[in-house]
Motif scaffolding. Structure first.
Motif, PDB file in Angstrom:
ATOM      1  N   THR A   2      -4.122  14.488 -24.858  1.00 19.42           N
ATOM      2  CA  THR A   2      -4.202  13.218 -24.968  1.00 19.42           C
ATOM      3  C   THR A   2      -4.774  12.767 -23.679  1.00 19.42           C
ATOM      4  N   GLU A   3      -5.065  13.771 -23.016  1.00 18.75           N
ATOM      5  CA  GLU A   3      -6.098  13.625 -21.706  1.00 18.75           C
ATOM      6  C   GLU A   3      -7.468  14.415 -21.698  1.00 18.75           C
ATOM      7  N   GLY A   4      -8.467  13.922 -20.651  1.00 15.25           N
ATOM      8  CA  GLY A   4      -9.761  14.586 -20.853  1.00 15.25           C
ATOM      9  C   GLY A   4     -10.390  14.594 -21.969  1.00 15.25           C
ATOM     10  N   THR A   5     -10.617  15.777 -22.781  1.00 15.91           N
ATOM     11  CA  THR A   5     -11.481  15.848 -23.818  1.00 15.91           C
ATOM     12  C   THR A   5     -10.563  16.505 -24.920  1.00 15.91           C
ATOM     13  N   GLY A   6      -9.393  16.056 -24.830  1.00 16.09           N
ATOM     14  CA  GLY A   6      -8.236  16.554 -25.925  1.00 16.09           C
ATOM     15  C   GLY A   6      -8.539  15.658 -27.172  1.00 16.09           C
ATOM     16  N   ALA A   9      -7.381  12.238 -26.851  1.00 16.96           N
ATOM     17  CA  ALA A   9      -7.757  11.345 -25.762  1.00 16.96           C
ATOM     18  C   ALA A   9      -8.340  10.110 -26.071  1.00 16.96           C
ATOM     19  N   LYS A  13      -6.455   6.331 -25.053  1.00 18.23           N
ATOM     20  CA  LYS A  13      -7.212   5.530 -24.273  1.00 18.23           C
ATOM     21  C   LYS A  13      -7.328   4.226 -25.032  1.00 18.23           C
TER      22      LYS A  13
END
Length: 76
Positions: A2-6, A9, A13
């Protein structure tokens, strides 16, 4: 995830209310069932005792002690 380019994500967001749930994942512990083949019955006994105490005004201490005795007899 769920972060960065996951892969999730962008979704995370756009759904900020999911953040507390994701934060709680770090604190999760595995649930272990009651021992023996009667684990489901034991769970039902305790759930009913809690329900009787909260919703039907039965004495919590006596109700839970009775449930404990009944459940203990099922642990093998």
């Amino acid at each position: 995830m769920t972060e960065g380019t996951g892969p999730l994500a962008a979704w995370a967001k756009s759904n900020p209310l999911v953040a507390p749930n994701i934060a709680q994942l770090q604190k999760l512990q595995p649930w272990e069932s009651y021992p023996g083949a009667n684990y489901s019955q034991i769970s039902t006994i305790f759930s009913k005792a809690v329900e009787d105490s909260i919703y039907y005004g039965k004495d919590p201490k006596a109700t839970m002690q009775a449930a404990q005795k009944q459940a203990q007899a099922l642990v093998k």
